[in-house]
Design an enzyme around this catalytic site. Structure first.
Site, PDB file in Angstrom:
ATOM      1  N   LYS A 221       1.857   5.175  11.264  1.00 34.94           N
ATOM      2  CA  LYS A 221       2.999   4.703  10.472  1.00 34.94           C
ATOM      3  C   LYS A 221       4.314   5.300  10.952  1.00 34.94           C
ATOM      4  CE  LYS A 221       0.614   2.820   6.515  1.00 34.94           C
ATOM      5  NZ  LYS A 221       0.217   2.889   5.116  1.00 34.94           N
ATOM      6  N   ARG A 255      -8.073   5.547   6.210  1.00 36.98           N
ATOM      7  CA  ARG A 255      -7.969   4.209   6.814  1.00 36.98           C
ATOM      8  C   ARG A 255      -7.202   4.352   8.115  1.00 36.98           C
ATOM      9  NH1 ARG A 255      -4.132   0.312   6.886  1.00 36.98           N
ATOM     10  NH2 ARG A 255      -4.778  -1.865   6.767  1.00 36.98           N
TER      11      ARG A 255
END
Ligand code: 7PM
Length: 275
Positions: A221, A255
């Site tokens: 991210k 995840r």
């Protein structure tokens, strides 16, 4: 809550589990058509399973910041063939990343073993449909909507607000008939959060982990580009480090895109913690 069940499959949450992210967005650089896309997805899933993924997350709606909505039919066309093919070939639990009731219903029928909803079952119809599937669910926190969520996220106490929201959604799911062991909570890193919010959530993750099993998604991210001070193309080491920091604070499922590297970090973690 040491495990969650999906049909006859069980994922033990005694040890941190890895959810591999399967890319099912169409391959715009090939003219091989749908079979090519499906074939690519299956190969990708197979490698992640070999590398140690306990679950595979399949999503046909882009939730990246700035993304536009995707139609029901397009989402179904993307995910249903993939779920059917994965279900036929592998034993790994298939997580379905969607916020649409129709996709939840058809996905469950096609063999999905878990629902991952970045909108925490707030969309009309989703709570009832998700409950009727009997599948476990991951409830994620998001401030705003993907199209605009990163414009100027604001909180007075991000940890308290995210935790309170998720506890409330969890209670609503319990009232709708979910079993407590079937509900995972996710603070939603990067979903209407700036770097300081993301760091505060990671720092304070133990608070959420005290409430229910927690799933975290930080893989590659933007926060790592911000921390590393460049728009560093390679965020793998940063992502694995952060996943491990979350596991240390009690996260049950991570995840990730980079399954092999994450699995290696968790091996070391286990060797130290389970002598
Ligand atoms: C761009 C930015 C593209 C972010 C894709 C993303 C999560 C999720 C996503 C998460 C759960 C990504 C995200 N993130 N579901 N779906 N938790 N439960 O990195 O953090 O894939 S989309």
């Amino acid at each position: 809550m040491l495990q969650f069940k999906s049909g006859d499959r069980t994922v033990s949450l005694k040890r941190p589990a890895i959810m591999g992210i399967l890319n099912v967005t169409p391959d715009s650089f090939s003219d091989g058509g749908q079979f090519h896309d499906l074939d690519q997805a299956l190969h990708h899933a197979e490698s992640m399973i070999e590398e140690g993924a306990d679950l595979i997350d399949v999503g046909g709606e882009s939730t990246r910041p700035g993304a536009e909505d995707v139609s029901i039919q397009l989402e179904l066309d993307r995910v249903i063939p993939v779920i059917e093919a994965l279900e036929a070939r592998f034993d790994t639990i298939i997580s379905l990343d969607t916020s649409k009731p129709q996709v939840m219903r058809e996905g469950a029928a096609a063999g999905a073993g878990m629902i991952n909803d970045v909108r925490a079952l707030q969309e009309p119809g989703t709570l009832e449909i998700a409950a009727s599937t009997g599948l476990p669910v991951c409830l994620m926190h998001m401030q705003g909507q993907p199209r605009s969520m990163q414009h100027s996220p604001e909180y007075s106490d991000v940890v308290a607000e995210v935790t309170q929201f998720l506890i409330k959604r969890r209670q609503i799911c319990l009232n709708a008939g979910f079993d407590a062991s079937q509900i995972l909570l996710d603070p939603g890193f990067g979903f209407g959060k700036d770097l300081s919010h993301n760091l505060a959530l990671l720092r304070g993750l133990e608070q959420l982990c005290a409430e229910a099993p927690v799933l975290v998604g930080l893989s590659r991210k933007r926060m790592f580009g911000q921390i590393l001070g460049s728009d560093s193309a390679n965020r793998v080491v940063a992502s694995v480090t952060a996943a491990l920091l979350c596991v240390q604070r009690g996260a049950s499922i991570v995840r990730v895109h980079d399954v092999q590297q994450t699995a290696q970090a968790l091996e070391v973690y286990r060797a130290v913690n389970e002598p």
